[in-house]
Motif scaffolding. Structure first.
Motif, PDB file in Angstrom:
ATOM      1  N   GLN A   1      -3.971  -0.599   6.330  1.00  0.00           N
ATOM      2  CA  GLN A   1      -4.383  -0.817   7.711  1.00  0.00           C
ATOM      3  C   GLN A   1      -5.441   0.194   8.158  1.00  0.00           C
TER       4      GLN A   1
ATOM      5  N   ASP B   1      -4.661  -8.936   5.699  1.00  0.00           N
ATOM      6  CA  ASP B   1      -3.587  -8.339   6.491  1.00  0.00           C
ATOM      7  C   ASP B   1      -2.308  -8.287   5.666  1.00  0.00           C
TER       8      ASP B   1
ATOM      9  N   HIS C   1      -9.593  -1.124   6.820  1.00  0.00           N
ATOM     10  CA  HIS C   1     -10.392  -2.152   7.520  1.00  0.00           C
ATOM     11  C   HIS C   1     -11.527  -2.676   6.647  1.00  0.00           C
TER      12      HIS C   1
END
Length: 720
Positions: free
Chosen positions: A90, A99, A93
């Motif tokens: 996380q 995700d 990016h």
């Protein structure tokens, strides 16, 4: 309230399927609770099952899609591992990363919460099928290679390693965007103390990779393998066919055996000789890495701008082989040697003309002179004895070498040599084409055999479904018969004459009358003979207040001292000892109780009242109604079980119909593809046979070119 999960037992894939029929109850995540789980043809949640997890496809209400991984095995380190991986990713990016959310209590199964992984669903192709489609677009391959190098560099800069870099974990979107998936085996600094839980696909791993290599440099060898393969394919798309077997989905260009002996590896040798210098450099570099330890391999570096070449465009030929046929032709390019420039095709094989023959004739003269001089010198001929014998011998040897050299370099001899090499190559090409044709036919036969086996397996499943249905129906009928038999017996018991029912009820009333009399007979108020107030008090202290509180007594011998008497509350009771109540007083108590029973029995009602008779009639009716209801329920339960068995068998047959239809469709596609390949292989055999014939025809006129005919030509004589 949810239960505590078991440390050793996890749900099966089937348990998750059952739970996800109600995602609003099963999931904790609000997005997943409102989502819809992808279902199969029967409307059940459709899992993709593996050894460690089942993955489900969930559609969100606003267009989002997720892959939900549900675990089927426990792992003591799972929470720490996945929580650390999710936190590390996380923070990056990067557009190539998807995700990744670990939820420790994400799903409830049978009242117990279990963990899950929630990952963004990527609409993309796997790298392997993408390459199949785009292998002729080198600029797109290089774009993917650059993206791959960028995400690998980003991970290593953060001290992270993927752990299983391979084609199956690389996806390409319609916009040629690279996506890296499957983070289960990742290394991040927060879990450095944990052991690795992935070994990676062997065709992408260093041959000396071990558990001690679990660290930020874990991906380096795999990254070089993938980058080298992509760059090589961009420069030489033909390597996709040359270095991979048909339907090979385990590698790009390199296999694990190539890393064990790069010097003998066909893949490394092909890259070195493929043409562009940067491919040879990459191949040499990767071969060097196989001799290092994994920790010594440097981080991936992309080729400098301008050094990566792409195939030049070429005009299409009218005789160009179609792609579907070229895949199955022999990999050795056909040899078509032209006749030497100074030897026209119409020339006689004995026309040893030109400078070579002139040199040979001069050398032959020198040979004769040397032989003659040597002989003369040896026998003492004065005119020739000025030169020693060895000089004449040297002259002769030099002439022989000159003759041999002129022969070996003569255009006709060179043409024969080339024609022979071309003929051998054509024969090898023909043998390879025949082997390929035979292999394709073998694959076709294997397809039919496999299809037949699958069809037989489906027939077995159909028979099993029918047997399961029949077994369930038979069981339901057996249970029904047992229930009906029990109901019939009880109905018979309650179907006696009204007089018998009334007598039974009268007996129950009499027994109740006697019991009330016993309960009303208080020992202290109307003590039996020999039971003083003190003894009555002792009995009351032990719970014996009325004649209803005991039924008998027993005496235990004291073995020489004194006997002990125990008052029994029931026939099976061991008895309770009461101080100073011996056998005599116990007998008095029992006689007193019996007198009360006799008196009560004589005073009990001998007939039923009209109201009591009516109650008996109503009771019989109620019992009969209850038995009727029980019989109807048993029959309904049996009907339901039979219907469920038939429905299950019908659903199974529908599913197998779909499987059989899909099997036949897939078999048809494969048959059509193999039939095309057979046609192509036969065409390749025909072409190779024609080429071999041409090479044989080209060689035939040159077969009589030999050292003997050359010597005859030197002396001006030709053979017929």
């Amino acid at each position: 309230m949810t239960q505590q999960r078991s440390p050793t037992r996890y749900p099966t894939g089937g348990d998750y399927v059952d739970a996800l029929q109600a995602p609003g109850l099963a999931f904790t995540d609000p997005q997943l609770r409102a989502g819809t789980v992808k279902t199969d043809a029967l409307g059940m949640p459709e899992p993709v099952s593996g050894n460690f997890a089942s993955v489900f496809h969930v559609y969100g209400t606003t267009g989002e899609q997720w892959a939900i991984k549900c675990f089927v095995r426990p792992d003591a380190d799972r929470h720490h591992r996945y929580d650390a991986i999710a936190t590390a990713l996380q923070a990056l990016h990067h557009p190539a990363l998807v995700d990744f959310d670990y939820q420790a209590d994400g799903i409830m199964v049978a009242g117990v919460r279990y963990p899950l992984l929630k990952m963004r669903w990527v609409q993309a192709q796997g790298l392997m099928p993408w390459l199949e489609t785009h292998i002729s677009h080198p600029e797109r391959l290089l774009t993917v290679a650059e993206q791959f190098a960028d995400v690998v560099a980003t991970l290593e800069k953060a001290g992270i390693a993927h752990g299983d870099l391979q084609h199956g974990n690389l996806l390409i979107t319609d916009q040629d965007e690279l996506k890296l998936i499957d983070y289960d085996g990742m290394y991040v600094p927060e879990i450095a103390e944990l052991p690795p839980n992935e070994k990676g696909l062997v065709n992408y791993q260093h041959p000396r990779r071990g558990d001690s290599d679990y660290g930020p440099g874990l991906d380096r060898f795999s990254a070089w393998v993938i980058y080298t393969s992509l760059v090589a394919l961009a420069a030489r798309p033909d390597l996709w066919r040359r270095l991979r077997a048909t339907d090979d989905d385990t590698k790009l260009l390199f296999a694990s055996d190539d890393y064990l002996d790069p010097a003998a590896s066909g893949a490394f040798q092909t890259l070195r000789s493929a043409g562009p210098p940067h491919l040879a450099a990459l191949a040499d570099q990767l071969a060097t890495f196989t001799r290092l330890t994994p920790s010594q391999i440097p981080a991936l570096e992309t080729m400098p701008a301008g050094t990566v070449s792409m195939p030049a465009p070429r005009a299409a030929s009218a005789t160009e082989t179609p792609d579907w046929l070229a895949d199955h032709l022999p990999k050795t390019p056909p040899v078509s040697p032209a006749a030497p420039a100074e030897t026209p095709a119409s020339a006689s094989v004995h026309s040893f003309v030109g400078r070579h023959l002139a040199v040979a004739r001069l050398a032959a003269a020198g040979l004769l002179l040397g032989v003659a001089g040597g002989i003369a010198a040896g026998v003492g001929v004065a005119a020739l004895a000025a030169m020693p014998v060895f000089a004449w011998i040297l002259t002769a040897l030099t002439a022989m070498v000159a003759i041999a050299g002129s022969y070996l370099t003569h255009p006709l001899v060179a043409a024969r040599r080339k024609a022979r090499d071309a003929y051998i190559a054509a024969q090898q090409e023909l043998a390879a084409a025949k082997a390929q044709a035979q292999a394709v036919r073998g694959t076709r036969a294997q397809l039919e055999s496999a299809t037949t086996a699958q069809q037989q397996a489906l027939r077995g499943q159909r028979d099993a479904a029918i047997r399961q249905r029949d077994t369930a129906i038979a069981h339901a009928q057996q249970v029904l018969q047992q229930s009906l038999h029990s109901i019939a017996q009880r109905r018979s018991d309650w179907s006696n004459t009204p007089q018998a029912r009334e007598q039974k009820r009268l007996a129950e009333i009499a027994a109740e009358y006697v019991q009330r009399a016993l309960s009303n007979a208080v020992i202290a108020k109307n003590p039996p003979r020999g039971i003083e107030a003190k003894i009555a008090g002792a009995l009351a202290d032990q719970g014996f207040r009325t004649a209803a509180d005991f039924v008998d007594y027993r005496t235990v011998s004291g073995h020489g001292r004194y006997d002990k008497t125990f008052i029994k509350r029931s026939r099976t009771d061991y008895g309770t000892y009461v101080e100073n109540v011996g056998e005599k007083r116990a007998k008095a108590l029992l006689q007193w109780r019996q007198n009360i029973i006799s008196r009560a029995e004589s005073q009990a009602p001998k007939t039923l009242t009209p109201q009591q008779r009516h109650e008996v009639t109503v009771q019989v009716q109620q019992i009969q109604a209850a038995l009727n209801a029980e019989e109807n329920a048993a029959k309904q339960q049996a009907r339901t079980a039979v219907e469920q068995a038939r429905a299950a068998e019908g659903a199974a047959q529908v599913a197998m119909d779909a499987q059989e239809k899909q099997l036949e469709a897939e078999a048809q596609d494969k048959r059509a593809n193999l039939d095309r390949r057979i046609v192509g292989a036969d065409a390749a055999v025909t072409a190779a046979r024609r080429n071999a014939g041409d090479m044989s025809d080209a060689l035939a006129p040159l077969t009589r070119v030999s050292a003997g005919t050359y010597l005859l030509a030197i002396v001006g004589v030709t053979s017929p």
